[in-house]
Design an enzyme around this catalytic site. Structure first.
Site, PDB file in Angstrom:
ATOM      1  N   HIS A  28      -6.790  -7.124   4.804  1.00 47.49           N
ATOM      2  CA  HIS A  28      -7.000  -6.197   5.909  1.00 47.49           C
ATOM      3  C   HIS A  28      -8.497  -6.228   6.198  1.00 47.49           C
ATOM      4  O   HIS A  28      -9.290  -5.583   5.506  1.00 47.49           O
ATOM      5  CB  HIS A  28      -6.543  -4.780   5.543  1.00 47.49           C
ATOM      6  CG  HIS A  28      -6.691  -3.800   6.665  1.00 47.49           C
ATOM      7  ND1 HIS A  28      -5.620  -3.122   7.218  1.00 47.49           N
ATOM      8  CD2 HIS A  28      -7.781  -3.380   7.365  1.00 47.49           C
ATOM      9  CE1 HIS A  28      -6.042  -2.339   8.187  1.00 47.49           C
ATOM     10  NE2 HIS A  28      -7.360  -2.475   8.299  1.00 47.49           N
ATOM     11  N   ALA A  57      -1.669   6.277  11.468  1.00 50.31           N
ATOM     12  CA  ALA A  57      -1.855   4.974  12.115  1.00 50.31           C
ATOM     13  C   ALA A  57      -0.650   4.083  11.852  1.00 50.31           C
ATOM     14  O   ALA A  57      -0.244   3.895  10.707  1.00 50.31           O
ATOM     15  CB  ALA A  57      -3.126   4.311  11.593  1.00 50.31           C
ATOM     16  N   HIS A  96       6.339   5.929  10.779  1.00 45.20           N
ATOM     17  CA  HIS A  96       5.968   7.264  10.324  1.00 45.20           C
ATOM     18  C   HIS A  96       6.910   8.265  10.980  1.00 45.20           C
ATOM     19  O   HIS A  96       7.309   8.066  12.144  1.00 45.20           O
ATOM     20  CB  HIS A  96       4.533   7.614  10.738  1.00 45.20           C
ATOM     21  CG  HIS A  96       3.474   6.791  10.075  1.00 45.20           C
ATOM     22  ND1 HIS A  96       3.042   7.017   8.785  1.00 45.20           N
ATOM     23  CD2 HIS A  96       2.747   5.741  10.539  1.00 45.20           C
ATOM     24  CE1 HIS A  96       2.096   6.137   8.484  1.00 45.20           C
ATOM     25  NE2 HIS A  96       1.902   5.358   9.529  1.00 45.20           N
ATOM     26  N   ASP A 154       3.302  -5.973  11.502  1.00 44.63           N
ATOM     27  CA  ASP A 154       2.617  -4.781  11.001  1.00 44.63           C
ATOM     28  C   ASP A 154       3.381  -3.538  11.422  1.00 44.63           C
ATOM     29  O   ASP A 154       2.793  -2.476  11.647  1.00 44.63           O
ATOM     30  CB  ASP A 154       1.163  -4.721  11.475  1.00 44.63           C
ATOM     31  CG  ASP A 154       0.335  -3.705  10.692  1.00 44.63           C
ATOM     32  OD1 ASP A 154       0.763  -3.304   9.594  1.00 44.63           O
ATOM     33  OD2 ASP A 154      -0.736  -3.296  11.187  1.00 44.63           O
ATOM     34  N   ASN A 188       0.829  -1.211   0.000  1.00 49.68           N
ATOM     35  CA  ASN A 188       0.000   0.000   0.000  1.00 49.68           C
ATOM     36  C   ASN A 188       0.860   1.257   0.000  1.00 49.68           C
ATOM     37  O   ASN A 188       0.929   2.006   0.973  1.00 49.68           O
ATOM     38  CB  ASN A 188      -0.984   0.005   1.178  1.00 49.68           C
ATOM     39  CG  ASN A 188      -0.317  -0.155   2.533  1.00 49.68           C
ATOM     40  OD1 ASN A 188       0.693  -0.843   2.673  1.00 49.68           O
ATOM     41  ND2 ASN A 188      -0.887   0.490   3.545  1.00 49.68           N
TER      42      ASN A 188
END
Length: 335
Positions: free
Chosen positions: A134, A256, A244, A240, A43
């Protein structure tokens, strides 16, 4: 008497975000140092959804981690594909990732209606390409995974030869679903084995524990932990880990993602030791994944010592889970 050293062989992270560019160069080596391989999520902007994009992204990753014995298991972003497209990339990928439209980071181009990709799912079943999901809706945030579970049931029933991976499960109901369909498996993160929503927002908001799916209730955490500690044959570790920059986490529009890649194994060793389950950690972080995904990662032994360590405050401009916390275990050697 408790152990003072412990070893893991070829640990695997079956769900990880490497990003691109400078962020990739910063975080990918931190995973490649201790893990033997990882499932790389697609993604990005634009998403990894064609041969050229796949080639370029894999090449960039391999250049960054070339000093380490690490295999990037690549994925594609789900869209309607033709049979020739999938057949041409089949041997290059470990699966195709379904993101429902708008549910998480960079999922704006995700699937709006499942009927739009059902022909692709049928092709994937015929070509033996796994579907990684997901599993959330856009319902009330605490109910999003639970509301998606009937979709798993429907897909598992209508596509019985399609291996479906429920990514980063967070609820006791998802945990129970593992035993209902032979073609379902799941990943679970470090943070969802440790925290609940109280840790994120029960006092002052902790942005570095905010992720999607959001942490749930204590009973959900306990159900996930029980599966992990028994090394349930359908469950594997997937961090996961989602880095960031600090300005994107400590802001009004908090991004997130929890960054755990460099400290996940040390914390898992401590967690499994605390529960008297160290003998099952190897299966949870490697053996189950090798069997379920049919992979044989590079040989690597990670030796841990129970001599204590402190989680760094930062890795560049990325803040990890629990910065400054003292750990019982540290990585002493990788060979």
């Amino acid at each position: 008497m408790s152990k003072t050293t412990f070893s893991l062989h070829s640990p695997l992270d079956m769900h990880i975000h490497f990003r691109e560019g400078a962020m990739l160069r910063r975080v990918a080596p931190l995973s490649a140092e201790t893990f033997s391989g990882g499932v790389i999520m697609p993604n990005l902007v634009p998403p990894v959804d064609n041969q050229d994009r796949l080639d370029r992204y894999e090449r960039e990753i391999r250049e960054v981690v070339e000093r380490h014995a690490f295999e990037p298991y690549m994925t594609l972003f789900l869209r309607p594909y033709t049979e020739s497209e999938l057949a041409s990339m089949k041997d290059r990928i470990i699966g195709v990732k379904l993101y429902p439209e708008g549910v998480t980071t960079h999922s704006e181009e995700g699937v709006g209606e499942l009927r739009d990709v059902e022909d692709t799912l049928a092709l994937m079943q015929d070509l033996d390409i796994r579907l990684m999901v997901h599993g959330e809706t856009t319902d009330f945030v605490m109910d999003r995974e639970r509301a998606f579970l009937p979709v798993y049931e429907d897909l598992a029933t209508r596509f019985p030869r399609l291996h479906i991976v429920m990514e980063h499960i967070t609820t006791r109901e998802a945990a129970a679903l593992l035993d209902r369909h032979e073609n379902l498996s799941a990943t679970v993160t470090l943070q969802h084995l440790l925290i609940t929503l109280d840790d994120v927002a029960g006092g002052l908001l902790n942005p570095h524990l905010f992720c999607k799916p959001i942490a749930k209730r204590p009973e959900d955490r306990e159900a996930l932990l029980a599966l992990a500690l028994e090394a349930h044959p359908g469950l594997v570790f997937g961090s996961d880990s989602a880095p960031h920059p600090v300005d994107k986490k400590e802001s009004a529009g908090c991004a997130a993602g929890v960054f755990t890649a460099p400290i996940a194994l040390q914390m898992l060793v401590g967690l499994f030791e605390e529960h008297g389950a160290l003998d099952r950690l190897q299966a949870f972080v490697s053996d189950n994944a090798k069997r379920i995904y049919g992979v044989e990662p590079p040989a690597k032994t990670v030796v841990f010592e129970k001599t204590g360590a402190v989680i760094p405050e930062r890795y560049g401009d990325v803040i990890p889970m629990y910065p400054g916390r003292e750990l019982d275990w540290k990585v002493a050697e990788v060979r």
